[in-house]
Every structure is written in C-alpha cells, then in structure tokens.
Scaffold this active site. Structure first.
Site, PDB file in Angstrom:
ATOM      1  N   ASP A 123      15.119 -58.810 -57.273  1.00 60.50           N
ATOM      2  CA  ASP A 123      14.183 -58.202 -56.328  1.00 60.50           C
ATOM      3  C   ASP A 123      13.812 -59.164 -55.205  1.00 60.50           C
ATOM      4  O   ASP A 123      14.234 -60.316 -55.191  1.00 60.50           O
ATOM      5  CB  ASP A 123      12.928 -57.681 -57.052  1.00 60.50           C
ATOM      6  CG  ASP A 123      12.242 -58.744 -57.903  1.00 60.50           C
ATOM      7  OD1 ASP A 123      12.699 -59.895 -57.904  1.00 60.50           O
ATOM      8  OD2 ASP A 123      11.240 -58.414 -58.568  1.00 60.50           O
ATOM      9  N   ASN A 163       0.978 -55.056 -64.543  1.00 61.28           N
ATOM     10  CA  ASN A 163       0.846 -53.599 -64.678  1.00 61.28           C
ATOM     11  C   ASN A 163       2.086 -53.020 -65.368  1.00 61.28           C
ATOM     12  O   ASN A 163       2.363 -51.835 -65.289  1.00 61.28           O
ATOM     13  CB  ASN A 163       0.644 -52.936 -63.303  1.00 61.28           C
ATOM     14  CG  ASN A 163       1.793 -53.234 -62.350  1.00 61.28           C
ATOM     15  OD1 ASN A 163       2.748 -53.926 -62.716  1.00 61.28           O
ATOM     16  ND2 ASN A 163       1.714 -52.711 -61.139  1.00 61.28           N
ATOM     17  N   HIS A 179       5.213 -53.770 -64.643  1.00 60.78           N
ATOM     18  CA  HIS A 179       6.403 -53.607 -63.819  1.00 60.78           C
ATOM     19  C   HIS A 179       7.518 -54.579 -64.237  1.00 60.78           C
ATOM     20  O   HIS A 179       7.265 -55.632 -64.816  1.00 60.78           O
ATOM     21  CB  HIS A 179       6.097 -53.688 -62.315  1.00 60.78           C
ATOM     22  CG  HIS A 179       5.801 -55.053 -61.785  1.00 60.78           C
ATOM     23  ND1 HIS A 179       4.962 -55.264 -60.707  1.00 60.78           N
ATOM     24  CD2 HIS A 179       6.221 -56.290 -62.139  1.00 60.78           C
ATOM     25  CE1 HIS A 179       4.904 -56.550 -60.449  1.00 60.78           C
ATOM     26  NE2 HIS A 179       5.658 -57.202 -61.308  1.00 60.78           N
ATOM     27  N   GLU A 216       7.569 -50.432 -59.974  1.00 61.11           N
ATOM     28  CA  GLU A 216       6.142 -50.279 -60.229  1.00 61.11           C
ATOM     29  C   GLU A 216       5.891 -49.038 -61.101  1.00 61.11           C
ATOM     30  O   GLU A 216       6.776 -48.179 -61.246  1.00 61.11           O
ATOM     31  CB  GLU A 216       5.412 -50.123 -58.886  1.00 61.11           C
ATOM     32  CG  GLU A 216       5.465 -51.357 -57.979  1.00 61.11           C
ATOM     33  CD  GLU A 216       4.488 -52.471 -58.406  1.00 61.11           C
ATOM     34  OE1 GLU A 216       4.200 -52.609 -59.606  1.00 61.11           O
ATOM     35  OE2 GLU A 216       4.024 -53.204 -57.519  1.00 61.11           O
TER      36      GLU A 216
HETATM   37  C1  GLP Z   1       6.735 -60.415 -59.926  1.00 60.95           C
HETATM   38  C2  GLP Z   1       8.247 -60.144 -59.814  1.00 60.95           C
HETATM   39  C3  GLP Z   1       8.873 -59.854 -61.152  1.00 60.95           C
HETATM   40  C4  GLP Z   1       8.373 -60.865 -62.150  1.00 60.95           C
HETATM   41  C5  GLP Z   1       6.902 -60.608 -62.410  1.00 60.95           C
HETATM   42  C6  GLP Z   1       6.281 -61.611 -63.354  1.00 60.95           C
HETATM   43  O1  GLP Z   1       5.996 -59.437 -59.301  1.00 60.95           O
HETATM   44  N1  GLP Z   1       8.574 -59.098 -58.903  1.00 60.95           N
HETATM   45  O2  GLP Z   1      10.282 -59.885 -61.038  1.00 60.95           O
HETATM   46  O3  GLP Z   1       9.086 -60.731 -63.358  1.00 60.95           O
HETATM   47  O4  GLP Z   1       6.164 -60.555 -61.207  1.00 60.95           O
HETATM   48  O5  GLP Z   1       6.175 -62.876 -62.760  1.00 60.95           O
HETATM   49  P1  GLP Z   1       5.823 -64.199 -63.515  1.00 60.95           P
HETATM   50  O6  GLP Z   1       7.015 -64.566 -64.317  1.00 60.95           O
HETATM   51  O7  GLP Z   1       5.532 -65.208 -62.429  1.00 60.95           O
HETATM   52  O8  GLP Z   1       4.642 -63.902 -64.372  1.00 60.95           O
END
Ligand code: GLP
Length: 240
Positions: free
Chosen positions: A67, A136, A138, A143
């Site tokens: 992403d 949330n 995702h 989302e």
């Molecule tokens: C972000 C990214 C995701 C990621 C998630 C968790 O919004 N778009 O791909 O897995 O949040 O992030 P983190 O690993 O920093 O908790």
C-alpha cells in the site's frame, strides 16, 4: 487459520524471515507482498541478514508493496515505498524487474490500480503476504467496509488511520487517501502471515481471531483463509 504465539517481537520477526527464506529455497520465483509499518520492520532486517549470510539465491524473488499514502513519493521518509526501498530493495540490491510499488503521485490512481492488478495477474497469485493490522482492523488500506473480493483500489482513509499514521512522519504530511492491494488478492494468495506485537494490538487481534467474519472488520478475513497464520507476541496475544 492458525494462531501462533511468540515470546516477543524478535522471535516473531525471526520466524517470518525464516519462513520466507525456506519458501524461496523451494520456489526461486517467489512473489511476496509486504506491508510497511513498525510491525514488519525487524522481519525485513532479519530477512536481509539471513539471505546474505546463507548466500541464498534471491535473483528470482519478486516484491510487491502492499500500500501507499496517496500523494507521497518514494523519497518521503515514513512513506511505504521509502520503507520498501530502505528495508529490502537497497540492502538486497534488487533489480528494477524484481519489484512493483504503487506510484501514489500518479494523477490517475485507477491506472495505478490497474497496473498493480496486471502485475499480479501476470505473475499468478501472490505466494506469501506479510501484513500488519490497523487499530480499526484494516489490512493495508483495506478499511472497514471493503469487500473481501476487492482488487487494488484507492480509498478515503478512516479518521483513526490518519491520526495513527502521523507516527511515521516527522513533519506535517497530509494523509487523506490510501491506495492498496485488495482483500481479494489476499484471499487468492497462497499463504498469509498477519503479524501483531505489543499490548495495544491485543483488542484488535481478539476481534480478528474470535469476532464475526465481516468486511466491517477486515482482518477477520484471516479466519476464512485456508492458509492464514496470525502471529502474535505475548502482549498482542493476551486476549486470545
Ligand atoms: C498502516 C498501514 C498498514 C499497517 C498498519 C499497522 O496504516 N497501512 O499496512 O499494517 O497501519 O502499522 P504498524 O505495524 O505500524 O502498527
């Protein structure tokens, strides 16, 4: 789906790195799709270490970036493509033909999505997806409400995603939309590892693993993936 528990983030990360190395040894043309974020960062570092130390031939490896924040270029520190380049492309000196990332500066996001879907269609289903989980539920920028069949798409980000997303950036970066590989690609992929560490992830892991399977909580899709693994450290696994 299987839940696997680890003592801490380091053990969890080492496991993921080892799984990728083993898979690559079995299938040299392995396609992996990787999330950015704090969760998979150490796994990337350990993967690089293992590939180089064990002199694994990774010339057939292909990397897809899960992403990106719309409007950010490859050079923006904290952005997804920046992460993929710093963590894997540069240390492994991957050739340009060995990866594909969203260009979130493209004025046509539809074109970017079609391009990503075409790359996946051409290579065949993703072998290994390594994803995290948002607060949330995702996955990537899928989302709540995103259909389980979705392909690559861009989306207006949820408020919580925008707020938490600030942790990756030092300056004031506008975070409004995201572009992401869809849950349909995740369902089609051979193996999915959803990683989570830290006490703050305990609640969302509980919901992902034991809550109703529904697009309103995207990570619940893991329950219906035939080869899906939810990997948690002690803290993230306290409620399951
Ligand atoms: C972000 C990214 C995701 C990621 C998630 C968790 O919004 N778009 O791909 O897995 O949040 O992030 P983190 O690993 O920093 O908790």
């Amino acid at each position: 789906m299987e839940l696997i528990r680890f003592k801490d983030h380091a053990q969890l990360s080492g496991y993921v790195a080892g799984e990728v190395v083993t898979a690559l040894q079995k299938k040299p043309s392995l396609t992996i799709c990787l999330a950015s974020g704090h969760t998979p960062a150490l796994a990337c570092e350990l993967l690089v270490e293992q590939l180089l130390q064990q002199q694994v031939n990774y010339s057939g490896l292909f990397l897809l970036g899960l992403d990106e924040w719309v409007g950010l270029g490859a050079e923006t520190e904290g952005g997804c493509q920046h992460f993929f380049r710093k963590k894997l492309v540069e240390p492994l000196q991957l050739r340009e033909t060995q990866y594909h990332f969203f260009n979130a500066l493209n004025s046509s996001l539809e074109q970017e999505c079609a391009g990503m879907d075409a790359v996946i269609a051409q290579r065949g289903p993703i072998d290994i997806m390594i994803v995290g989980i948002g607060m949330n539920g995702h996955i990537g920028f899928n989302e709540p409400g995103t259909p389980f069949t979705s392909l690559s798409h861009s989306i207006q980000l949820a408020e919580i995603t925008k707020t938490i997303g600030k942790k990756y950036f030092t300056g004031n970066v506008p975070l409004e939309k995201g572009i992401t590989i869809g849950l349909g690609h995740l369902m089609n992929s051979h193996t999915v590892y959803l990683m989570a560490n830290g006490a703050q992830k305990a609640g969302v892991i509980q919901q992902a693993v034991t809550g109703p399977v529904s697009p309103s909580f995207p990570a619940s899709i893991m329950q219906i993936h035939g080869n899906g693994f939810v990997l948690v450290d002690e803290e993230a696994g306290t409620l399951v």
